[in-house]
Design a protein around this motif. Structure first.
Motif, mmCIF file in Angstrom:
data_model
loop_
_atom_site.group_PDB
_atom_site.id
_atom_site.type_symbol
_atom_site.label_atom_id
_atom_site.label_comp_id
_atom_site.label_asym_id
_atom_site.label_seq_id
_atom_site.Cartn_x
_atom_site.Cartn_y
_atom_site.Cartn_z
ATOM 1 N N VAL A 216 14.576 78.231 -42.866
ATOM 2 C CA VAL A 216 13.181 78.110 -43.285
ATOM 3 C C VAL A 216 12.325 78.919 -42.318
ATOM 4 C CG1 VAL A 216 13.283 75.934 -44.532
ATOM 5 C CG2 VAL A 216 13.081 75.897 -42.041
ATOM 6 N N VAL A 217 11.279 79.529 -42.863
ATOM 7 C CA VAL A 217 10.390 80.383 -42.073
ATOM 8 C C VAL A 217 9.001 79.759 -42.040
ATOM 9 C CG1 VAL A 217 9.236 82.640 -42.009
ATOM 10 C CG2 VAL A 217 11.684 82.491 -42.533
ATOM 11 N N GLY A 218 8.380 79.788 -40.872
ATOM 12 C CA GLY A 218 7.034 79.250 -40.729
ATOM 13 C C GLY A 218 6.118 80.232 -40.032
ATOM 14 N N GLY B 291 15.817 72.375 -37.624
ATOM 15 C CA GLY B 291 14.662 72.697 -36.801
ATOM 16 C C GLY B 291 14.985 73.517 -35.574
ATOM 17 N N ASP B 292 16.218 73.995 -35.454
ATOM 18 C CA ASP B 292 16.581 74.834 -34.307
ATOM 19 C C ASP B 292 16.073 76.252 -34.529
ATOM 20 O OD1 ASP B 292 17.993 72.694 -33.139
ATOM 21 O OD2 ASP B 292 19.751 73.149 -34.383
ATOM 22 N N VAL B 293 15.510 76.841 -33.485
ATOM 23 C CA VAL B 293 14.923 78.169 -33.615
ATOM 24 C C VAL B 293 16.016 79.231 -33.707
ATOM 25 C CG1 VAL B 293 14.690 78.454 -31.097
ATOM 26 C CG2 VAL B 293 13.250 79.799 -32.654
ATOM 27 N N ARG C 133 6.363 72.978 -26.952
ATOM 28 C CA ARG C 133 7.137 74.193 -27.231
ATOM 29 C C ARG C 133 6.200 75.351 -27.561
ATOM 30 N NH1 ARG C 133 11.313 72.909 -31.532
ATOM 31 N NH2 ARG C 133 11.521 75.195 -31.573
ATOM 32 N N PRO C 134 6.502 76.558 -27.088
ATOM 33 C CA PRO C 134 5.598 77.692 -27.297
ATOM 34 C C PRO C 134 5.464 78.091 -28.766
ATOM 35 C CG PRO C 134 7.680 78.425 -26.342
ATOM 36 C CD PRO C 134 7.675 76.942 -26.269
ATOM 37 N N ASP C 135 6.480 77.784 -29.568
ATOM 38 C CA ASP C 135 6.445 78.135 -30.991
ATOM 39 C C ASP C 135 6.057 76.940 -31.847
ATOM 40 O OD1 ASP C 135 8.781 76.723 -30.440
ATOM 41 O OD2 ASP C 135 9.901 77.687 -32.057
ATOM 42 N N HIS D 290 6.931 76.371 -35.912
ATOM 43 C CA HIS D 290 7.906 75.295 -36.113
ATOM 44 C C HIS D 290 7.369 74.266 -37.091
ATOM 45 C CE1 HIS D 290 10.510 71.835 -34.710
ATOM 46 N NE2 HIS D 290 11.395 72.802 -34.833
ATOM 47 N N ALA D 291 6.108 73.866 -36.893
ATOM 48 C CA ALA D 291 5.501 72.899 -37.806
ATOM 49 C C ALA D 291 5.372 73.476 -39.209
ATOM 50 C CB ALA D 291 4.135 72.464 -37.273
#
Length: 400
Positions: A88-90, A107-109, A363-365, A369-370
């Motif tokens: 998934v892309v946010g 949810g892992d980057v 977290r910086p992202d 992420h949300a």
């Protein structure tokens, strides 16, 4: 008597509902065997087995090595979501930057990046966002992406002072801009709704949680079970014109004491400029300087107390099991005083203790992420439909 078409549509909905229950359970609870899925979802073992087979063939589920046998009998073969085959892309439009990331269904980057905002118009900012999302999709592989979520920093039409920022884009225009670049399913939502979904799917949030986001607006989102309620056009749970007890600030709507005129960063910024604490042209970030001043601290402390009076009113209306407050409210002491006042006021209103806490993003992202949780939630609501859409997109790409 139902027609053949109606019966077919009903069967498709039932199959999709079962697939959704299976996928949602595995994302929330981790790898599970078929019998465990039947017990948790309440669906018959036969139906679970049939649907799991379909999901395995589609690539939406995968079998993982079984754990050590637990007693007699064959070992259980757990089912899990793919590690990298479904991403998934946010993306997020911030007044000062545009960011985007790709994530697994856990949810892992996988990858993410942020770039300074360069567009000077809303159209340019939308194009900027679309191009960055397109780059991320190309990097991870278009075929792996099951959906795209996007949030913006502003959740309501804004006609007063201070003026809107370039990042305050129209949600429909943003959606159209993304769809003009990409064939994937796209979901554009207010930021507080993305936060609520991220909390539920990836931060072990409960089944009945109210999320309150304080920033340039004050928005709320409510999870009931695995549903994000208050859906529909413009739904962001804005409480802009709820009256804050004891507030005397006039609102552009004509009322006195509205949340919008009392508790938002925009309202705070206007008061700071009017009182000479900040120069004209200051931004919301200037309310939280490294070299703090007593005047700004007093403004933020007053806002903390005002939130402490109005948030319990919202909680008393929806009666959540848990409430999380988010946003850049000030120093740890100011945040603590706000949460303490919410607890005290809620106890006075309803006669019981409130489970409420401040959620500190680290977290910086965080925003990409949300936002990606929006895409995950849409996929999990109708996995078979999304898998069919994937197949159509893949065939279209292959033909091209």
């Amino acid at each position: 008597m139902a027609s053949r078409t109606e019966r077919t549509e009903l069967m498709v909905r039932q199959r999709n509902a079962t697939a959704s229950a299976i996928m949602r359970t595995i994302v929330r609870q981790g790898p599970l065997g078929r019998k465990e899925l039947a017990a948790v979802t309440g669906v018959s073992f036969t139906t679970i087995t049939k649907t799991v087979t379909e999901l395995l063939e589609l690539g939406a589920l995968t079998e993982v090595p079984p754990s050590a046998p637990r007693g007699a009998g064959r070992p259980v073969t757990p089912l899990d979501v793919p590690a990298v085959g479904r991403l998934v892309v946010g993306g997020h439009l911030h007044p000062e930057s545009t960011s985007c990331g790709a994530y697994t269904m856990r949810g892992d980057v996988v990858t993410w990046r942020s770039a300074p905002a360069s567009g000077g118009t809303q159209r340019e900012r939308i194009e900027e966002a679309a191009e960055l999302v397109e780059e991320i999709v190309a990097e991870v592989g278009s075929a792996a992406v099951i959906g795209i979520g996007m949030t913006t920093p502003w959740a309501e039409l804004h006609h007063g002072q201070p003026p809107p920022l370039v990042a305050d884009v129209d949600p429909h225009a943003l959606y159209t801009g993304l769809r003009g670049h990409l064939s994937h399913p796209v979901r554009v939502e207010p930021n507080v709704r993305a936060q609520a979904l991220e909390h539920y799917w990836w931060a072990q949030g409960g089944d009945d949680v109210l999320t309150v986001l304080v920033g340039r607006s004050v928005g709320v989102a409510l999870m009931r079970g695995d549903d994000l309620v208050w859906d529909g056009p413009g739904a962001g749970g804005l409480v802009s014109h709820l009256i804050v007890p004891g507030s005397t600030f006039p609102c552009e709507c004509g009322q006195i004491g509205c949340v919008k005129a009392t508790c938002t960063d925009d309202a705070l910024l206007r008061r700071a400029v009017d009182s000479g604490l900040l120069p004209p042209g200051s931004l919301q970030r200037d309310l939280y300087p490294k070299d703090d001043t007593e005047g700004l601290r007093q403004l933020r402390q007053a806002r903390a107390e005002e939130l402490g009076r109005v948030v319990p009113l919202i909680m008393s209306l929806v009666a959540p099991t848990e409430t999380t407050v988010r946003g850049r409210l000030g120093t740890p002491e100011e945040i603590e005083s706000c949460i303490d006042m919410i607890r005290v006021r809620y106890r006075e209103l309803v006669g019981r203790e409130a489970k409420v806490r401040f959620y500190d993003r680290r977290r910086p992202d965080y925003w990409p992420h949300a936002s990606a949780a929006l895409a995950l939630d849409s996929y999990l609501a109708s996995p078979l439909w999304h898998e069919g859409d994937r197949a159509l997109r893949d065939r279209a790409v292959a033909v091209g």
